[in-house]
Design an enzyme around this catalytic site. Structure first.
Site: not given
Ligand code: NAP
Ligand code: G4F
Length: 325
Positions: A11, A13-14, A85, A130, A152
């Site tokens: 559910t 983004q990815d 996650a 991260e 995290y």
């Molecule tokens: P996201 O939009 O926050 O989606 C997280 C998903 O995890 C949601 O479907 C959520 O379900 C599910 N979830 C949370 N708790 C759970 C549980 N206890 N059991 C089963 N499912 C659960 O994350 P995303 O951006 O798509 O990222 C996908 C994965 O890649 C995550 O593991 C994230 O940490 C990792 N990642 C993301 C990025 C990035 O930049 N987007 C980069 C590196 C790694 P609900 O809808 O019910 O909340």
């Molecule tokens: O968008 P962010 O909250 O993403 P962050 O912390 O980089 O984490 C995301 O990317 C990771 C991969 O490197 C994933 F593993 C993780 O699950 C997630 O998807 O923040 C990005 C940057 C940070 O440095 C934060 O301090 O933006 C800075 N920031 C500045 N103002 C803000 C804000 N972040 C958020 N969320 N909100 C602000 O108002």
């Protein structure tokens, strides 16, 4: 034979983009759905991409290994993508135990369930840039030492090393993608890129007059989620499991992202942005910059969406969502 995939975090983004990709490749797609009192809104991203009705959902939770075993026995998946996650870094300081339980131990629950029930199933672990945290090299590759800076990141690093350990100890086909930040119109509204594009749309449409952010100097290597899920799939098509950095190879600041987003609607970011201490973190990851050379050489993968295209797609989508009908 039709391949079957099971996606946790379907559910999110990815999960939505990966579902769309796998359905397009002819997969039977199954999703792990945790029970929610708001079941009517869960699945909105899958609906946005028009794939919700093509997916079979299963009631389970990463924190309950019995539910994972049951789902794997039912689905008998060829591939499992563990995307589930607690993924918001800032919340991980407010909920460190929950984050460790879901994002760290949850992965081990899944690895253990695979080992017990279906050791031939291929496994993808959603690792993260991260884990580099306080960076030890200016460009981070698979060989760069890790230095996590949040609950995290520490939880994800545990899951990352356990994935390697299950591969080496039990011979599982388990791979980790060390993905740098990737965004899209389906990005959660609490993450900075989507907060900015939503804010730009509200200001342009007269619904808000300013946008409060935290650290404007933080730098990230931002790509498009649609490109990055392709890399996840490619990793599971390799004969030998491995770990890969997935990134664009370019980094820009939050301030730069704001400039691009406001400029797209003919506004100047400096006229609307304010800095609010509430959005600062106890420890910051100042800069991330990935080196995706291994993914290019071994998977033939590289990012195809430019930052400019990404920003425009996100702003346009938020403008459309918020515009009066
Ligand atoms: P996201 O939009 O926050 O989606 C997280 C998903 O995890 C949601 O479907 C959520 O379900 C599910 N979830 C949370 N708790 C759970 C549980 N206890 N059991 C089963 N499912 C659960 O994350 P995303 O951006 O798509 O990222 C996908 C994965 O890649 C995550 O593991 C994230 O940490 C990792 N990642 C993301 C990025 C990035 O930049 N987007 C980069 C590196 C790694 P609900 O809808 O019910 O909340
Ligand atoms: O968008 P962010 O909250 O993403 P962050 O912390 O980089 O984490 C995301 O990317 C990771 C991969 O490197 C994933 F593993 C993780 O699950 C997630 O998807 O923040 C990005 C940057 C940070 O440095 C934060 O301090 O933006 C800075 N920031 C500045 N103002 C803000 C804000 N972040 C958020 N969320 N909100 C602000 O108002």
């Amino acid at each position: 034979m039709t391949k079957r995939a099971l996606i946790t975090g379907i559910t999110g983004q990815d999960g939505a983009y990966l579902s769309q990709l796998l359905l397009g490749k002819g997969y039977e797609v199954h999703g792990l759905l945790r029970r929610s009192a708001s079941a009517d809104v869960v699945g909105s991203r899958l609906n946005f991409l028009g794939v919700r009705d093509s997916i079979e959902m299963h009631d389970a939770n990463l924190t309950d290994i019995t539910s994972l075993i049951r789902v794997i026995e039912t689905v008998k998946p060829d591939e499992i993508y563990n995307l589930g996650a607690q993924s918001f870094v800032k919340t991980s300081w407010q909920q460190p135990i929950l984050t460790g339980t879901v994002s760290g131990l949850g992965a081990v629950n899944m690895l253990e369930a695979i080992r017990i029930v279906s050791p031939e199933t291929r496994y993808y672990q959603a690792s993260t840039s991260e884990m580099y945290g306080l960076i030890q090299e200016p460009r981070q590759s698979e060989k760069t030492p890790f230095y996590p800076r949040s609950p995290y990141a520490a939880a994800k690093l545990y899951a990352h090393w356990m994935t390697i350990n299950y591969r080496e100890s039990f011979g599982l086909h388990a791979s980790s993608g060390i993905l740098f930040n990737h965004e899209s119109p389906l990005r959660g509204i609490e993450f900075v890129t989507r907060k900015i594009t939503d804010g730009v749309a509200r200001i342009k449409l007269g619904m808000a007059d300013s946008l409060a952010l935290g650290n404007l100097d933080a730098k990230r290597d931002w790509g498009h989620a649609r490109d990055y899920v392709e890399a996840m799939w490619l990793m599971l098509q390799q004969d030998v499991p491995d770990d890969y950095v997935i990134a664009t190879g370019q980094t820009v600041s939050v301030r730069d992202f704001c400039d691009l987003a406001f400029a797209h609607v003919g506004l100047k970011a400096e006229d609307y942005i304010t800095v609010d201490q509430r959005y600062m973190r106890p420890a910051e990851v100042e800069v991330l910059l990935g080196n995706p050379e291994k993914a290019k050489a071994k998977l033939g993968w590289e990012a195809t969406t430019s930052l400019d295209q990404l920003v425009r797609e996100m702003v346009d989508s938020d403008m459309e969502r918020l515009s009066p009908r």
